[in-house]
Design a protein around this motif. Structure first.
Motif, PDB file in Angstrom:
ATOM      1  N   SER A  25       7.711  30.963  -7.828  1.00  0.00           N
ATOM      2  CA  SER A  25       6.369  30.413  -7.923  1.00  0.00           C
ATOM      3  C   SER A  25       6.379  29.221  -8.873  1.00  0.00           C
ATOM      4  O   SER A  25       7.303  29.072  -9.681  1.00  0.00           O
ATOM      5  CB  SER A  25       5.378  31.468  -8.408  1.00  0.00           C
ATOM      6  N   ARG A  26       5.353  28.412  -8.762  1.00  0.00           N
ATOM      7  CA  ARG A  26       5.292  27.186  -9.545  1.00  0.00           C
ATOM      8  C   ARG A  26       5.382  27.476 -11.034  1.00  0.00           C
ATOM      9  O   ARG A  26       4.801  28.434 -11.533  1.00  0.00           O
ATOM     10  CB  ARG A  26       4.000  26.449  -9.237  1.00  0.00           C
ATOM     11  N   THR A  27       6.115  26.629 -11.732  1.00  0.00           N
ATOM     12  CA  THR A  27       6.208  26.700 -13.186  1.00  0.00           C
ATOM     13  C   THR A  27       5.212  25.714 -13.771  1.00  0.00           C
ATOM     14  O   THR A  27       5.226  24.533 -13.427  1.00  0.00           O
ATOM     15  CB  THR A  27       7.631  26.371 -13.662  1.00  0.00           C
ATOM     16  N   PHE A  28       4.360  26.200 -14.658  1.00  0.00           N
ATOM     17  CA  PHE A  28       3.302  25.371 -15.231  1.00  0.00           C
ATOM     18  C   PHE A  28       3.727  24.794 -16.577  1.00  0.00           C
ATOM     19  O   PHE A  28       4.679  25.254 -17.207  1.00  0.00           O
ATOM     20  CB  PHE A  28       2.022  26.190 -15.380  1.00  0.00           C
ATOM     21  N   SER A  29       2.994  23.795 -17.023  1.00  0.00           N
ATOM     22  CA  SER A  29       3.361  23.089 -18.248  1.00  0.00           C
ATOM     23  C   SER A  29       3.333  23.994 -19.465  1.00  0.00           C
ATOM     24  O   SER A  29       4.003  23.730 -20.462  1.00  0.00           O
ATOM     25  CB  SER A  29       2.442  21.892 -18.465  1.00  0.00           C
ATOM     26  N   SER A  30       2.591  25.065 -19.415  1.00  0.00           N
ATOM     27  CA  SER A  30       2.520  25.999 -20.542  1.00  0.00           C
ATOM     28  C   SER A  30       3.711  26.948 -20.611  1.00  0.00           C
ATOM     29  O   SER A  30       3.911  27.624 -21.615  1.00  0.00           O
ATOM     30  CB  SER A  30       1.238  26.829 -20.452  1.00  0.00           C
ATOM     31  N   ASN A  99       5.505  32.746 -21.454  1.00  0.00           N
ATOM     32  CA  ASN A  99       4.311  31.926 -21.663  1.00  0.00           C
ATOM     33  C   ASN A  99       4.367  31.136 -22.956  1.00  0.00           C
ATOM     34  O   ASN A  99       3.468  30.349 -23.236  1.00  0.00           O
ATOM     35  CB  ASN A  99       3.061  32.807 -21.645  1.00  0.00           C
ATOM     36  N   GLY A 100       5.390  31.370 -23.751  1.00  0.00           N
ATOM     37  CA  GLY A 100       5.552  30.642 -24.993  1.00  0.00           C
ATOM     38  C   GLY A 100       6.990  30.701 -25.442  1.00  0.00           C
ATOM     39  O   GLY A 100       7.798  31.486 -24.917  1.00  0.00           O
ATOM     40  N   TYR A 101       7.319  29.886 -26.431  1.00  0.00           N
ATOM     41  CA  TYR A 101       8.703  29.815 -26.890  1.00  0.00           C
ATOM     42  C   TYR A 101       9.057  30.999 -27.774  1.00  0.00           C
ATOM     43  O   TYR A 101       8.316  31.369 -28.684  1.00  0.00           O
ATOM     44  CB  TYR A 101       8.938  28.527 -27.668  1.00  0.00           C
ATOM     45  N   SER A 102      10.224  31.568 -27.519  1.00  0.00           N
ATOM     46  CA  SER A 102      10.768  32.640 -28.338  1.00  0.00           C
ATOM     47  C   SER A 102      12.270  32.691 -28.112  1.00  0.00           C
ATOM     48  O   SER A 102      12.753  32.350 -27.028  1.00  0.00           O
ATOM     49  CB  SER A 102      10.152  33.985 -27.955  1.00  0.00           C
ATOM     50  N   THR A 103      12.994  33.137 -29.126  1.00  0.00           N
ATOM     51  CA  THR A 103      14.429  33.372 -28.963  1.00  0.00           C
ATOM     52  C   THR A 103      14.717  34.848 -28.739  1.00  0.00           C
ATOM     53  O   THR A 103      15.886  35.238 -28.648  1.00  0.00           O
ATOM     54  CB  THR A 103      15.209  32.878 -30.192  1.00  0.00           C
TER      55      THR A 103
END
Length: 121
Positions: A25-30, A99-103
């Motif tokens: 599915s489409r990947t969004f800018s967020s 939905n957000g950056y994480s390691t």
């Protein structure tokens, strides 16, 4: 959402590979797309990530300067260019989306099937 990963294989030390990851599915800018890797008996390890909207890149110290993460919005695909490969880079590589950056791998919701990269002479 399914993530289709491809591109692994056997390569000699010092060699290169390129991995690809295409979400269904489409990947969004967020969204943040990332690569992790895992060897038997160890926890899944962060390798690299990219913010889909800005293209900001993040790397683990062990791969910085050797690996490059990139994305094609038109193709809805993320790539990982692996250069100057070492035997310690051998692992199953996974792509993931969050939905957000994480390691931390548990923060990622969707995962590819895992592809084997073996660096050996």
């Amino acid at each position: 959402v399914q993530l289709q990963a491809s591109g692994g294989g056997l390569v000699q030390p010092g060699g290169s590979l390129r991995l690809s990851c295409a979400p269904s599915s489409r990947t969004f800018s967020s969204h943040v797309m990332a690569w992790f890797r895992q060897v038997p008996g160890k926890e899944r390890e962060f390798v690299a990530a990219i913010r889909w909207g800005t293209g900001a890149e993040y790397y683990a110290g062990s791969v910085k300067g050797r690996f490059t993460v990139s994305r094609s919005s038109a193709e809805n695909t993320m790539y990982l260019q692996l250069n100057s490969l070492k035997p310690d880079d051998s692992a199953v590589y996974y792509c993931a989306r969050a939905n957000g950056y994480s390691t931390y791998w548990r923060d990622y919701l969707y995962w590819g099937q895992g592809i084997l990269v073996t660096v050996s002479s």
